[in-house]
Motif scaffolding. Structure first.
Motif, PDB file in Angstrom:
ATOM      1  N   GLN A   1       1.347  -3.608 -23.571  1.00  0.00           N
ATOM      2  CA  GLN A   1       0.446  -4.340 -24.450  1.00  0.00           C
ATOM      3  C   GLN A   1       1.069  -5.700 -24.756  1.00  0.00           C
ATOM      4  O   GLN A   1       2.288  -5.801 -24.969  1.00  0.00           O
ATOM      5  CB  GLN A   1       0.210  -3.568 -25.750  1.00  0.00           C
ATOM      6  CG  GLN A   1      -0.872  -4.140 -26.648  1.00  0.00           C
ATOM      7  CD  GLN A   1      -1.192  -3.208 -27.821  1.00  0.00           C
ATOM      8  OE1 GLN A   1      -0.436  -2.283 -28.120  1.00  0.00           O
ATOM      9  NE2 GLN A   1      -2.317  -3.459 -28.489  1.00  0.00           N
TER      10      GLN A   1
ATOM     11  N   ASP B   1      -2.047  -9.126 -28.783  1.00  0.00           N
ATOM     12  CA  ASP B   1      -3.040  -8.064 -28.949  1.00  0.00           C
ATOM     13  C   ASP B   1      -2.539  -6.994 -29.898  1.00  0.00           C
ATOM     14  O   ASP B   1      -3.297  -6.474 -30.734  1.00  0.00           O
ATOM     15  CB  ASP B   1      -3.372  -7.436 -27.582  1.00  0.00           C
ATOM     16  CG  ASP B   1      -4.121  -8.396 -26.669  1.00  0.00           C
ATOM     17  OD1 ASP B   1      -4.829  -9.281 -27.182  1.00  0.00           O
ATOM     18  OD2 ASP B   1      -3.998  -8.252 -25.437  1.00  0.00           O
TER      19      ASP B   1
ATOM     20  N   ALA C   1      -2.852  -8.112 -33.392  1.00  0.00           N
ATOM     21  CA  ALA C   1      -4.268  -8.209 -33.779  1.00  0.00           C
ATOM     22  C   ALA C   1      -4.953  -6.851 -33.836  1.00  0.00           C
ATOM     23  O   ALA C   1      -6.128  -6.774 -34.241  1.00  0.00           O
ATOM     24  CB  ALA C   1      -5.004  -9.123 -32.798  1.00  0.00           C
ATOM     25  N   GLY C   2      -4.271  -5.794 -33.409  1.00  0.00           N
ATOM     26  CA  GLY C   2      -4.843  -4.458 -33.461  1.00  0.00           C
ATOM     27  C   GLY C   2      -5.869  -4.167 -32.390  1.00  0.00           C
ATOM     28  O   GLY C   2      -6.782  -3.365 -32.596  1.00  0.00           O
ATOM     29  N   ARG C   3      -5.729  -4.803 -31.226  1.00  0.00           N
ATOM     30  CA  ARG C   3      -6.686  -4.550 -30.140  1.00  0.00           C
ATOM     31  C   ARG C   3      -5.937  -4.197 -28.862  1.00  0.00           C
ATOM     32  O   ARG C   3      -4.781  -4.612 -28.651  1.00  0.00           O
ATOM     33  CB  ARG C   3      -7.568  -5.773 -29.895  1.00  0.00           C
ATOM     34  CG  ARG C   3      -6.809  -7.020 -29.515  1.00  0.00           C
ATOM     35  CD  ARG C   3      -7.709  -8.210 -29.181  1.00  0.00           C
ATOM     36  NE  ARG C   3      -6.927  -9.393 -28.879  1.00  0.00           N
ATOM     37  CZ  ARG C   3      -6.672 -10.372 -29.730  1.00  0.00           C
ATOM     38  NH1 ARG C   3      -7.160 -10.318 -30.968  1.00  0.00           N
ATOM     39  NH2 ARG C   3      -5.937 -11.423 -29.362  1.00  0.00           N
ATOM     40  N   ALA C   4      -6.588  -3.453 -28.002  1.00  0.00           N
ATOM     41  CA  ALA C   4      -6.000  -3.082 -26.719  1.00  0.00           C
ATOM     42  C   ALA C   4      -5.882  -4.304 -25.814  1.00  0.00           C
ATOM     43  O   ALA C   4      -6.687  -5.237 -25.904  1.00  0.00           O
ATOM     44  CB  ALA C   4      -6.836  -2.010 -26.036  1.00  0.00           C
ATOM     45  N   SER C   5      -4.873  -4.308 -24.950  1.00  0.00           N
ATOM     46  CA  SER C   5      -4.753  -5.355 -23.940  1.00  0.00           C
ATOM     47  C   SER C   5      -5.499  -4.938 -22.680  1.00  0.00           C
ATOM     48  O   SER C   5      -5.442  -3.775 -22.264  1.00  0.00           O
ATOM     49  CB  SER C   5      -3.281  -5.611 -23.596  1.00  0.00           C
ATOM     50  OG  SER C   5      -2.604  -6.231 -24.656  1.00  0.00           O
ATOM     51  N   THR C   6      -6.184  -5.887 -22.087  1.00  0.00           N
ATOM     52  CA  THR C   6      -6.929  -5.612 -20.856  1.00  0.00           C
ATOM     53  C   THR C   6      -6.439  -6.435 -19.678  1.00  0.00           C
ATOM     54  O   THR C   6      -6.800  -6.160 -18.534  1.00  0.00           O
ATOM     55  CB  THR C   6      -8.423  -5.885 -21.072  1.00  0.00           C
ATOM     56  OG1 THR C   6      -8.594  -7.243 -21.494  1.00  0.00           O
ATOM     57  CG2 THR C   6      -8.991  -4.951 -22.136  1.00  0.00           C
TER      58      THR C   6
ATOM     59  N   THR D   1      -2.934  -1.480 -22.164  1.00  0.00           N
ATOM     60  CA  THR D   1      -3.663  -0.541 -23.012  1.00  0.00           C
ATOM     61  C   THR D   1      -3.323  -0.829 -24.472  1.00  0.00           C
ATOM     62  O   THR D   1      -2.973  -1.951 -24.833  1.00  0.00           O
ATOM     63  CB  THR D   1      -3.309   0.908 -22.618  1.00  0.00           C
ATOM     64  OG1 THR D   1      -4.097   1.816 -23.399  1.00  0.00           O
ATOM     65  CG2 THR D   1      -1.842   1.215 -22.792  1.00  0.00           C
ATOM     66  N   ASP D   2      -3.395   0.190 -25.297  1.00  0.00           N
ATOM     67  CA  ASP D   2      -3.073   0.109 -26.722  1.00  0.00           C
ATOM     68  C   ASP D   2      -1.886   1.027 -26.982  1.00  0.00           C
ATOM     69  O   ASP D   2      -1.995   2.254 -26.839  1.00  0.00           O
ATOM     70  CB  ASP D   2      -4.294   0.545 -27.546  1.00  0.00           C
ATOM     71  CG  ASP D   2      -4.076   0.404 -29.044  1.00  0.00           C
ATOM     72  OD1 ASP D   2      -2.922   0.160 -29.460  1.00  0.00           O
ATOM     73  OD2 ASP D   2      -5.060   0.552 -29.794  1.00  0.00           O
TER      74      ASP D   2
ATOM     75  N   SER E   1      -0.624   2.040 -29.588  1.00  0.00           N
ATOM     76  CA  SER E   1      -0.766   2.968 -30.715  1.00  0.00           C
ATOM     77  C   SER E   1      -1.040   4.383 -30.234  1.00  0.00           C
ATOM     78  O   SER E   1      -0.880   5.342 -31.002  1.00  0.00           O
ATOM     79  CB  SER E   1      -1.881   2.508 -31.653  1.00  0.00           C
ATOM     80  OG  SER E   1      -3.151   2.594 -31.019  1.00  0.00           O
TER      81      SER E   1
ATOM     82  N   HIS F   1       4.767  -4.269 -36.748  1.00  0.00           N
ATOM     83  CA  HIS F   1       3.870  -5.309 -37.264  1.00  0.00           C
ATOM     84  C   HIS F   1       4.586  -6.227 -38.253  1.00  0.00           C
ATOM     85  O   HIS F   1       4.315  -7.432 -38.299  1.00  0.00           O
ATOM     86  CB  HIS F   1       2.644  -4.667 -37.924  1.00  0.00           C
ATOM     87  CG  HIS F   1       1.529  -4.373 -36.969  1.00  0.00           C
ATOM     88  ND1 HIS F   1       0.604  -5.308 -36.595  1.00  0.00           N
ATOM     89  CD2 HIS F   1       1.206  -3.230 -36.303  1.00  0.00           C
ATOM     90  CE1 HIS F   1      -0.250  -4.778 -35.738  1.00  0.00           C
ATOM     91  NE2 HIS F   1       0.082  -3.509 -35.538  1.00  0.00           N
TER      92      HIS F   1
END
Length: 540
Positions: free
Chosen positions: A416, A420, A423-428, A444-445, A447, A459
């Motif tokens: 990741q 991202d 920001a709390g979002r998955a990487s693509t 991916t994510d 988490s 964080h």
């Protein structure tokens, strides 16, 4: 001779500046300085545009006593210490007793075997893995083809986990006997570069380690030691001695073989989970210990060089820059960098099927494009895995399995981007930083494969680290999971005689037993344990 420490000179100083600086520091006339030899060199990069080299120097002067009297109480001026190694025991002439057995051929087992061989005790060294070059082929099989050999990989085989690492040769253990010097000298004799004897933060790198462990194996065999590869120890033969502790009588092998012995050095490394489980079943005293969990984080090495060295980045004396970071978080956790590898790569380090583990390695040149380090959070048994001595192993396995799934169940690692993640979002997709992990990274994510308290701590800590090292928190920096093998999750407790608390003749040693953390400290522990075995054999 005297040892002068903390002598600072500019980065590009000429050779003649050294004796002049020594004379100025000690108030000597040039004629009073008879000789000088550099024994350690580091650097002070706190002022990026005025980096200094920091030396320790052994010097010969015309009146040593007078200098010592004038600098009484100055810890940087003292008599040169005696760093020579002296054996504490020797096998009697014609000795034919039961041979000691060393389980594990990593740094600890290697030096335990070497010292026992040099003392004349002809050790038998067992390892579940293969000789280093065959093991290297198996390791590349995972990296290139996603094919895992559970007995021959980054963790198991000749050289241990340290073979596929940065080859760092420094540690923070107290070493009043200068056993670390013995380790370094043996490495140089086996083909390591001489500069490891003088650099403040010496390293070797994987390719050089391969040939070195081969040379040391030949030395051990030449002294009567014996290696047995692909010999996994599955059980211990124990004998009850009245009301006292049980006594070791030998080891049972996976192929049905048995080796009778009264002395076993247990140097299995931090990933020998089946061995830990066997020891627990046999009632050997084990306790859970703290370790850490997290990810590998990668940046272009040029970013780190500029952040640490400013305009001096790329200077040949400085080489690739490293860093060390730590932050205490509001949730009570500590986030810190671990096993930083300048100019290296992130590697697949699992030893069990259906799991993903990351580690870092470098070559001696440290010339690859990225810098990487572990970014990890300390955890402890009482708070995080209170289920018994082996609960930490189950915790590791859980998150390694989750990482395997998140990576696509193909030994690809989940990754990741830092932007991202924050920001709390998955990487693509990837950005400016290309991850080095093989066989590949699935964006991916993270988490999905890290505990919530680790995510929370990251964080908070990553922006803090970004203020300390420019671009550390760059949105395109890549985090790759998971890093779970920072150290052993158990301690096989031992007494002052280095033997297990409740099994006489069993000598827990090195990183797997919870008494070391890296190549040098594991090797030092191997020396200490070998000495204890030698003293026990001769009855001292």
């Amino acid at each position: 001779m005297l040892r002068l420490s903390g002598l600072k000179l500019p980065l590009d100083h000429p050779a003649e500046a050294m004796p002049a600086a020594i004379c100025e520091r000690l108030g000597l006339e040039p004629r009073q300085l008879l000789s000088h030899v550099v024994v350690r060199r580091g650097n002070d990069a706190r002022r990026k545009n005025a980096i200094q080299l920091v030396y320790s120097v052994d010097i010969e002067v015309t009146d040593e006593a007078e200098v010592l009297e004038r600098f009484a109480g100055d810890h940087d001026v003292r008599p040169r210490p005696d760093t020579g190694y002296r054996f504490v025991a020797k096998a009697p002439s014609g000795w034919s007793g039961k041979r000691p057995v060393v389980i594990g051929a990593g740094p600890c087992g290697l030096f335990a075997g070497l010292i026992l061989a040099q003392m004349g005790f002809r050790p038998i060294i067992l390892d579940r893995g293969k000789v280093v070059r065959e093991r290297t082929k198996d390791t590349w099989g995972l990296w290139r083809r996603a094919e895992l050999n559970p007995d021959s990989n980054v963790q198991f085989g000749e050289g241990g986990a340290g073979t596929f690492s940065d080859g760092k040769l420094y540690c923070r253990v107290k070493d009043p006997r200068f056993l670390g010097r013995k380790v370094l000298e043996e490495f140089v004799a086996a083909g390591a570069p001489d500069d490891i004897l003088t650099e403040a933060h010496p390293h070797i790198g994987t390719f050089r380690l391969v040939s070195m462990v081969e040379a040391m194996r030949r030395q051990i065999e030449g002294l009567g030691g014996e290696y047995r590869w692909q010999h996994r120890v599955d059980d211990l033969e124990l004998e009850r001695q009245g009301d006292g502790p049980r006594k070791l009588r030998g080891v049972h092998l996976a192929d049905g073989g048995f080796i009778e012995t009264d002395h076993v050095v247990l140097a299995v490394g931090h990933s020998a989970r089946p061995t830990f489980e066997m020891l627990h079943r046999r009632g050997v005293h084990i306790e859970a210990k703290p370790f850490s969990i997290g990810v590998r984080i990668e940046h272009p090495q040029s970013w780190i060089d500029r952040a640490r060295y400013g305009n001096c980045a790329g200077h040949p004396v400085l080489g690739a820059a490293a860093y060390s970071l730590a932050h205490h978080c509001a949730n009570g956790r500590t986030v810190y960098s671990f096993c930083m590898c300048p100019g290296g790569r992130v590697v697949a380090a699992t030893s069990e099927e259906g799991r993903v583990v990351t580690n870092g390695m470098s070559q001696y040149s440290r010339a690859e494009f990225n810098a990487n380090s572990g970014l990890v959070v300390g955890i402890d048994p009482e708070r995080d895995y209170p289920g018994g001595p082996l609960a930490g192993i189950e915790l590791q396995r859980h998150w390694e399995s989750m990482a395997f799934v998140a990576g696509g169940e193909s030994y690809h690692a989940p990754g990741q981007k830092v932007g991202d993640f924050l920001a709390g979002r998955a990487s693509t997709e990837l950005g400016e930083v290309i991850p080095s992990y093989k066989p590949g990274v699935t964006m991916t994510d993270l988490s999905r494969c890290l505990p919530d308290f680790v995510l929370e701590a990251f964080h908070e800590a990553i922006p803090v680290f970004g203020r300390q090292i420019a671009n550390y928190d760059h949105p395109d920096a890549v985090m790759t999971g998971v890093e779970t093998r920072t150290s052993s999750p158990i301690r096989i407790t031992r007494g002052k005689d280095f033997q297990s608390l409740n099994v006489a003749g069993l000598y827990p040693a090195g990183e797997g037993a919870g008494y070391a953390g890296g190549i040098l400290s594991a090797a030092i522990d191997g020396i200490k344990v070998a000495e204890a075995v030698g003293l026990s054999i001769v009855g001292a």
